[in-house]
Design an enzyme around this catalytic site. Structure first.
Site, PDB file in Angstrom:
ATOM      1  N   CYS A 285      42.144  20.174   9.220  1.00 21.66           N
ATOM      2  CA  CYS A 285      43.074  19.745   8.180  1.00 21.66           C
ATOM      3  C   CYS A 285      42.676  20.325   6.818  1.00 21.66           C
ATOM      4  CB  CYS A 285      43.164  18.226   8.161  1.00 21.66           C
ATOM      5  SG  CYS A 285      44.659  17.596   7.365  1.00 21.66           S
TER       6      CYS A 285
ATOM      7  N   HIS B 131      44.246  16.480  14.268  1.00 25.09           N
ATOM      8  CA  HIS B 131      43.198  15.457  14.289  1.00 25.09           C
ATOM      9  C   HIS B 131      43.124  14.861  15.692  1.00 25.09           C
ATOM     10  CE1 HIS B 131      42.340  15.222   9.995  1.00 25.09           C
ATOM     11  NE2 HIS B 131      43.641  15.212   9.745  1.00 25.09           N
TER      12      HIS B 131
END
Length: 485
Positions: free
Chosen positions: A335, A431
């Site tokens: 991310c 994630h």
């Protein structure tokens, strides 16, 4: 059945409120009750995506799992995601509503109470029992005006309170009795009893302490909860958990280094790796160098990517990382860490800080612009032809030639992430990769470790069951239920 509710507040942060509520949620669910967790206001950069298209604190997602129901934005209607020492993004019922400095947020709180009470009523309509978690300390009377997190909510919704103190940090008698002393009379009257958490040793040695707290406060002693060591197997919400000493692993075959930045987000990505007996996750603090013998460096998520990249350089970790790469080391950016690995990060609208653009680390041939709506979605796909499930939670769009070598293929969407030509640098917005046993086993094999036999999600379920049993033994659950209103 009439819906009951009970609120758990603490004498301070990190006294174990979240885990107590999770354990009680599982315990009462096993008794056949429809349980819903609720936290009016939370402050955390460790968040979870909900099926209804928003985000909530990770602890409330775990509590929903304990109650065996899907997480909902109404379980945590106000989420504050710190972006600086004095300011945070304000998320209301799952959606970002802008940013506010601490002083500005104090003025916002009365207006947010309507959303809090609306969400609470939605949960009450679905439940036999609502377990409410407070935030921070009940004794912060300096923040009482307009409060929506602790006594302000308890009074507005007429929910009785149980106060939790942490004996492991010391001074638990003073913290509980002191809370009673400083609270306004009307607030103190909301407290029906207390729990003492994280006790170590012979419980008979603290029997007089429990009696003295009860005598001085007038509150009922509801349980002395022994330390629960398996709590480390559950996802943590508070970044304070990153300060806990690592479990020694003398037989570890893999060393994974993770620089801990001030605004680290979604750090539970590391938990499944921590759970592997042959993997040592090294949390590198400012002032320490990235170790030269690490098999993998992970750049984790960040709530303020540009600011954290500046800190990364300030600590000299950019030099350490380039040396690691020259030695043939591998890097994974998750991310915000993925964004850092590119050539530039631009924030033209000032979404995460002052508007501007900075040079990235230049290890992937991509560029990121922080703009548009936040992407909050559960995903499934394949990486290296190995299936996985996870989620995305990010602001910004990443483009560039490096994406011609994607990390993954997302079902229904297509290529995602970027990989360097030599395959050693990877960036992804996914994630939860390592919580998926298939992907984690593949990564460990790629890095040269023995095959993984850990069933991570099964372990989380077993730990929730064990926590529920632990509370059944040491807390008067029947009396708690009777106190709920």
């Amino acid at each position: 059945m009439i819906t009951r509710a009970l609120m758990f507040q603490g004498t301070g942060s990190d006294v174990g409120k979240s885990l107590v509520v999770a354990g009680l949620a599982r315990a009462y669910t096993l008794r056949g009750l429809r349980v819903r967790p609720f936290k009016p206001q939370n402050m955390s950069n460790n968040a979870a995506v909900t099926p209804d298209g928003g985000e909530i604190g990770r602890a409330q997602a775990l509590q929903a799992r304990a109650a065996r129901v899907p997480p909902s934005v109404h379980m945590n209607p106000v989420l504050l995601k710190p972006q600086s020492e004095i300011g945070a993004q304000v998320v209301v019922q799952g959606r970002a509503r802008g940013t506010a400095r601490a002083s500005e947020y104090q003025a916002l709180k009365p207006a947010l109470m309507a959303a809090v009470l609306e969400s609470y009523e939605k949960l009450r309509a679905q439940a036999d029992l609502v377990l409410v978690e407070g935030a921070g300390s009940a004794s912060e009377i300096n923040l009482r005006a307009g409060d929506i997190a602790n006594m302000g909510f308890a009074r507005a919704a007429n929910v009785p309170v149980v106060l939790i103190g942490d004996i492991d940090r010391g001074g638990v008698i003073a913290s509980l009795v002191g809370t009673s002393a400083v609270l306004p009379e009307e607030d103190a009257a909301m407290i029906r009893g207390f729990l003492v958490n994280r006790f170590r040793g012979d419980p008979t040695l603290f029997a007089a302490g429990m009696d003295e707290i009860a005598r001085r406060t007038g509150w009922a002693p509801l349980g002395l909860i022994p330390f629960f060591p398996d709590a480390r197997r559950l996802p943590a919400e508070d970044a304070l958990a990153l300060d806990a000493p690592a479990q020694p692993k003398p037989d570890a075959r893999l060393r994974i280094a993770v620089p801990i930045l001030p605004r680290i987000a979604n750090f539970d990505d590391l938990d499944p790796l921590d759970a592997e007996p042959l993997v040592e996750v090294l949390r590198i603090r400012p002032g320490a160098a990235l170790p030269g013998d690490a098999d993998l460096v992970i750049l984790p998520g960040s709530k303020s990517t540009i600011a954290d990249l500046e800190d990364f350089r300030r600590h000299g970790w950019d030099i350490d990382l380039l040396a690691h790469v020259r030695r043939g080391g591998r890097v994974l950016g998750l991310c915000g860490g993925y964004q850092m690995l590119g050539h530039t990060i631009a924030d033209p609208e000032g979404l995460e800080g002052p508007p501007g653009s900075v040079a990235g680390l230049g290890l992937l041939d991509v560029e990121t612009v922080l703009a548009g709506d936040k992407r909050l979605v559960a995903i499934t796909g394949t990486a290296d032809d190995i299936a996985f499930s996870g989620y995305e939670m990010h602001m910004g769009v990443t483009r560039g030639p490096g994406r011609a070598r994607p990390f993954a293929l997302i079902d229904g969407e297509g290529p995602e992430g970027a990989v360097s030509p030599d395959g050693r640098i990877i960036g992804t917005y996914a994630h939860g990769l390592f919580a998926d046993d298939r992907q984690r086993a593949h990564w460990l094999a790629r890095l040269g470790a023995a095959p993984s036999t850990l069933a991570y999600e099964t372990g989380v379920e077993e730990t929730l069951d064990a926590l529920a049993a632990h509370l059944e033994r040491h807390v008067d659950l029947d009396r708690l239920l009777a106190l709920a209103r």
